[in-house]
Scaffold this motif. Sequence first.
Motif, mmCIF file in Angstrom:
data_model
loop_
_atom_site.group_PDB
_atom_site.id
_atom_site.type_symbol
_atom_site.label_atom_id
_atom_site.label_comp_id
_atom_site.label_asym_id
_atom_site.label_seq_id
_atom_site.Cartn_x
_atom_site.Cartn_y
_atom_site.Cartn_z
ATOM 1 N N GLY A 11 0.817 -1.215 0.000
ATOM 2 C CA GLY A 11 0.000 0.000 0.000
ATOM 3 C C GLY A 11 0.852 1.267 0.000
ATOM 4 N N ASN A 12 1.948 1.238 0.756
ATOM 5 C CA ASN A 12 2.716 2.476 0.927
ATOM 6 C C ASN A 12 3.474 2.866 -0.332
ATOM 7 O OD1 ASN A 12 3.015 4.525 2.843
ATOM 8 N ND2 ASN A 12 5.014 3.773 3.511
ATOM 9 N N ILE A 13 4.043 1.903 -1.043
ATOM 10 C CA ILE A 13 4.745 2.236 -2.293
ATOM 11 C C ILE A 13 3.737 2.778 -3.311
ATOM 12 C CG2 ILE A 13 4.644 -0.125 -3.279
ATOM 13 C CD1 ILE A 13 7.487 0.396 -4.412
ATOM 14 N N THR A 14 2.531 2.230 -3.266
ATOM 15 C CA THR A 14 1.442 2.716 -4.121
ATOM 16 C C THR A 14 1.110 4.173 -3.785
ATOM 17 O OG1 THR A 14 0.516 0.483 -4.179
ATOM 18 C CG2 THR A 14 -0.977 2.286 -4.762
ATOM 19 N N ALA A 15 1.055 4.452 -2.497
ATOM 20 C CA ALA A 15 0.680 5.791 -2.031
ATOM 21 C C ALA A 15 1.747 6.831 -2.365
ATOM 22 C CB ALA A 15 0.424 5.755 -0.528
ATOM 23 N N TYR A 16 3.002 6.512 -2.104
ATOM 24 C CA TYR A 16 4.084 7.459 -2.415
ATOM 25 C C TYR A 16 4.110 7.766 -3.908
ATOM 26 C CZ TYR A 16 6.681 7.784 2.031
ATOM 27 O OH TYR A 16 7.069 8.058 3.315
ATOM 28 N N TRP A 17 3.971 6.715 -4.701
ATOM 29 C CA TRP A 17 4.037 6.924 -6.148
ATOM 30 C C TRP A 17 2.890 7.826 -6.603
ATOM 31 C CZ3 TRP A 17 7.052 7.660 -9.761
ATOM 32 C CH2 TRP A 17 6.727 7.463 -11.110
ATOM 33 N N LYS A 18 1.710 7.626 -6.014
ATOM 34 C CA LYS A 18 0.564 8.481 -6.349
ATOM 35 C C LYS A 18 0.852 9.934 -5.959
ATOM 36 C CE LYS A 18 -4.411 8.361 -6.462
ATOM 37 N NZ LYS A 18 -4.968 9.648 -6.045
ATOM 38 N N GLY A 19 1.415 10.123 -4.776
ATOM 39 C CA GLY A 19 1.727 11.471 -4.310
ATOM 40 C C GLY A 19 2.747 12.162 -5.210
ATOM 41 N N TYR A 20 3.817 11.451 -5.538
ATOM 42 C CA TYR A 20 4.841 12.038 -6.402
ATOM 43 C C TYR A 20 4.277 12.364 -7.783
ATOM 44 C CZ TYR A 20 8.761 11.056 -3.208
ATOM 45 O OH TYR A 20 9.649 11.046 -2.145
ATOM 46 N N ARG A 21 3.444 11.469 -8.313
ATOM 47 C CA ARG A 21 2.861 11.724 -9.638
ATOM 48 C C ARG A 21 1.975 12.959 -9.614
ATOM 49 N NH1 ARG A 21 -0.725 7.397 -11.314
ATOM 50 N NH2 ARG A 21 -0.442 6.666 -9.202
ATOM 51 N N GLU A 22 1.151 13.065 -8.584
ATOM 52 C CA GLU A 22 0.246 14.223 -8.497
ATOM 53 C C GLU A 22 1.019 15.534 -8.457
ATOM 54 O OE1 GLU A 22 -2.736 14.210 -5.419
ATOM 55 O OE2 GLU A 22 -3.467 12.244 -6.061
ATOM 56 N N TYR A 23 2.047 15.584 -7.647
ATOM 57 C CA TYR A 23 2.814 16.825 -7.532
ATOM 58 C C TYR A 23 3.497 17.173 -8.857
ATOM 59 C CZ TYR A 23 2.819 18.902 -2.820
ATOM 60 O OH TYR A 23 2.495 19.601 -1.682
ATOM 61 N N ALA A 24 4.032 16.152 -9.538
ATOM 62 C CA ALA A 24 4.689 16.413 -10.825
ATOM 63 C C ALA A 24 3.659 16.849 -11.858
ATOM 64 C CB ALA A 24 5.442 15.168 -11.284
ATOM 65 N N ASP A 25 2.513 16.177 -11.893
ATOM 66 C CA ASP A 25 1.467 16.523 -12.867
ATOM 67 C C ASP A 25 0.992 17.959 -12.675
ATOM 68 O OD1 ASP A 25 1.651 13.998 -13.876
ATOM 69 O OD2 ASP A 25 -0.211 13.246 -12.983
ATOM 70 N N ASP A 26 0.982 18.415 -11.423
ATOM 71 C CA ASP A 26 0.487 19.764 -11.140
ATOM 72 C C ASP A 26 1.601 20.807 -11.098
ATOM 73 O OD1 ASP A 26 -1.993 18.655 -11.082
ATOM 74 O OD2 ASP A 26 -2.158 18.580 -8.888
ATOM 75 N N GLY A 27 2.789 20.407 -11.535
ATOM 76 C CA GLY A 27 3.886 21.360 -11.642
ATOM 77 C C GLY A 27 4.534 21.741 -10.311
ATOM 78 N N LEU A 28 4.262 20.979 -9.265
ATOM 79 C CA LEU A 28 4.869 21.281 -7.962
ATOM 80 C C LEU A 28 6.212 20.568 -7.791
ATOM 81 C CD1 LEU A 28 1.567 21.165 -5.929
ATOM 82 C CD2 LEU A 28 3.009 23.179 -6.255
ATOM 83 N N ALA A 29 6.525 19.681 -8.729
ATOM 84 C CA ALA A 29 7.841 19.050 -8.775
ATOM 85 C C ALA A 29 8.210 18.942 -10.248
ATOM 86 C CB ALA A 29 7.800 17.663 -8.131
ATOM 87 N N THR A 30 9.510 19.034 -10.539
ATOM 88 C CA THR A 30 9.918 18.971 -11.945
ATOM 89 C C THR A 30 10.110 17.534 -12.411
ATOM 90 O OG1 THR A 30 12.296 19.010 -11.498
ATOM 91 C CG2 THR A 30 11.163 21.156 -11.662
ATOM 92 N N ARG A 31 10.098 16.600 -11.478
ATOM 93 C CA ARG A 31 10.390 15.205 -11.839
ATOM 94 C C ARG A 31 9.756 14.270 -10.825
ATOM 95 N NH1 ARG A 31 16.581 15.279 -9.549
ATOM 96 N NH2 ARG A 31 15.956 16.239 -7.600
ATOM 97 N N ARG A 32 9.869 12.973 -11.113
ATOM 98 C CA ARG A 32 9.381 11.942 -10.206
ATOM 99 C C ARG A 32 10.549 11.025 -9.886
ATOM 100 N NH1 ARG A 32 4.305 10.063 -13.937
ATOM 101 N NH2 ARG A 32 6.006 8.860 -14.868
ATOM 102 N N PRO A 33 10.603 10.517 -8.655
ATOM 103 C CA PRO A 33 11.746 9.666 -8.299
ATOM 104 C C PRO A 33 11.596 8.262 -8.873
ATOM 105 C CG PRO A 33 10.241 9.772 -6.455
ATOM 106 C CD PRO A 33 9.656 10.662 -7.531
ATOM 107 N N ARG A 34 12.698 7.561 -8.947
ATOM 108 C CA ARG A 34 12.625 6.114 -9.155
ATOM 109 C C ARG A 34 12.230 5.480 -7.827
ATOM 110 N NH1 ARG A 34 18.264 5.077 -10.937
ATOM 111 N NH2 ARG A 34 18.529 7.306 -10.625
ATOM 112 N N MET A 35 11.275 4.567 -7.870
ATOM 113 C CA MET A 35 10.775 3.936 -6.650
ATOM 114 C C MET A 35 11.488 2.601 -6.444
ATOM 115 S SD MET A 35 8.553 6.165 -5.625
ATOM 116 C CE MET A 35 7.909 5.233 -4.251
ATOM 117 N N TRP A 36 12.158 2.478 -5.301
ATOM 118 C CA TRP A 36 12.850 1.233 -4.956
ATOM 119 C C TRP A 36 12.160 0.626 -3.729
ATOM 120 C CZ3 TRP A 36 18.940 1.937 -5.215
ATOM 121 C CH2 TRP A 36 19.300 2.256 -6.527
ATOM 122 N N GLY A 37 11.583 -0.557 -3.915
ATOM 123 C CA GLY A 37 10.908 -1.231 -2.812
ATOM 124 C C GLY A 37 11.666 -2.485 -2.409
ATOM 125 N N TYR A 38 11.716 -2.747 -1.092
ATOM 126 C CA TYR A 38 12.432 -3.931 -0.596
ATOM 127 C C TYR A 38 11.540 -4.808 0.267
ATOM 128 C CZ TYR A 38 16.597 -2.342 -2.800
ATOM 129 O OH TYR A 38 17.494 -1.983 -3.764
#
Length: 352
Positions: free
Chosen positions: A190-217
């Motif tokens: 659930g959490n990797i899903t949530a972070y990725w959603k958050g990062y995507r939203e911010y990038a889509d709305d221009g609040l971040a210039t990029r999205r991170p690579r997601m590394w899950g362990y």
Amino acid sequence: THQWRGVIEEYRDRLPVSATTPVVTLREGGTPLVPAQVLSERTGCEVYLKVEGANPTGSFKDRGMTMAISRAKEEGAQAVICASTGNTSASAAAYAVRAGMVCAVLVPSGKIALGKMGQALVHGARILQVDGNFDDCLTLARDLADKYPVALVNSVNPVRIEGQKTAAFEIVDMLGDAPDIHVLPVGNAGNITAYWKGYREYADDGLATRRPRMWGYQAAGSAPIVNGAPVTSPQTIATAIRIGNPASWDFALAARDESGGRIDSVTDRQILSAYRLLASQEGVFVEPSSAASVAGLLKAAEAGLVDPGQRIVCTVTGNGLKDPDWAVAGAPKPTVVPVDAGAAAAQLGLDG
Ligand code: F0G
């Protein structure tokens, strides 16, 4: 007078709440983003720890639970239920108290850290120990929520993901942009899903210039996503992520693939080594499962997979006090001294 208001009030315009939603909060979120000096030196990168153990019940679950319980209350639920390896139940129990609701929790037999069980108990949850593992508990919780008037507050409830995505917002707000890599432990995913959603939203709305690579362990003994098949009898000392058939499996794969990231496993030995490093060299005491992120980063660095100069955030998901057995296990007994400065100083090796 300017206290952090909790994730719903801080990010209200990005969450599925309305003006009439009753906000059930313990002022979760707003957690420290701590520069990790030793990890930065080891990797040649700028490494930060997102210390989620600083949340009110000691784990990141509070971000999702404020949403899940607020919405359950809005919908008139009188009781909530969850399956849990411990942290979700601790969080659900506390937020249910705030909402005046009954909380029922289903936990796998014998594999819950004592601190987490204590939390559910002291908050007055109805605890059922299920003769099975976490995956069995979740199946049963879903079944009960289907057939009886009780709201499910596991991360299969999409509003949990909405609440948890706020951690990504906080990181971007703090750093001014998304990091290059975000590393976190994966259990039910659930959490990797949530972070990725958050990062995507911010990038889509221009609040971040990029999205991170997601590394899950995942833990090696319970690594279904890495193996590509469910694990029927998952084993690991990292009990929080002892999960053989993650509910958000497909979302985790999407986060990995869309971000150009990786999902890999770390052994219990690597987890405990990262756990000790965090406590003894960074001053951050986390529960063993949380150290899977840092163990993963170190494993990748040793394999030459971490280019220097990057900005990396590792989420450490839960507080070390939840499961202190691993801190005291194998440690020497304290030395007994009389009430005498000379004797105490001699034991400490202090010069006169
Ligand atoms: N770290 C901790 C401390 C956790 O408690 C969990 C999950 C995870 C990592 C993994 O997060 O499931 O979103 O991939 N704990 C759940 C629980 C399963 O019941 O408390 P995930």
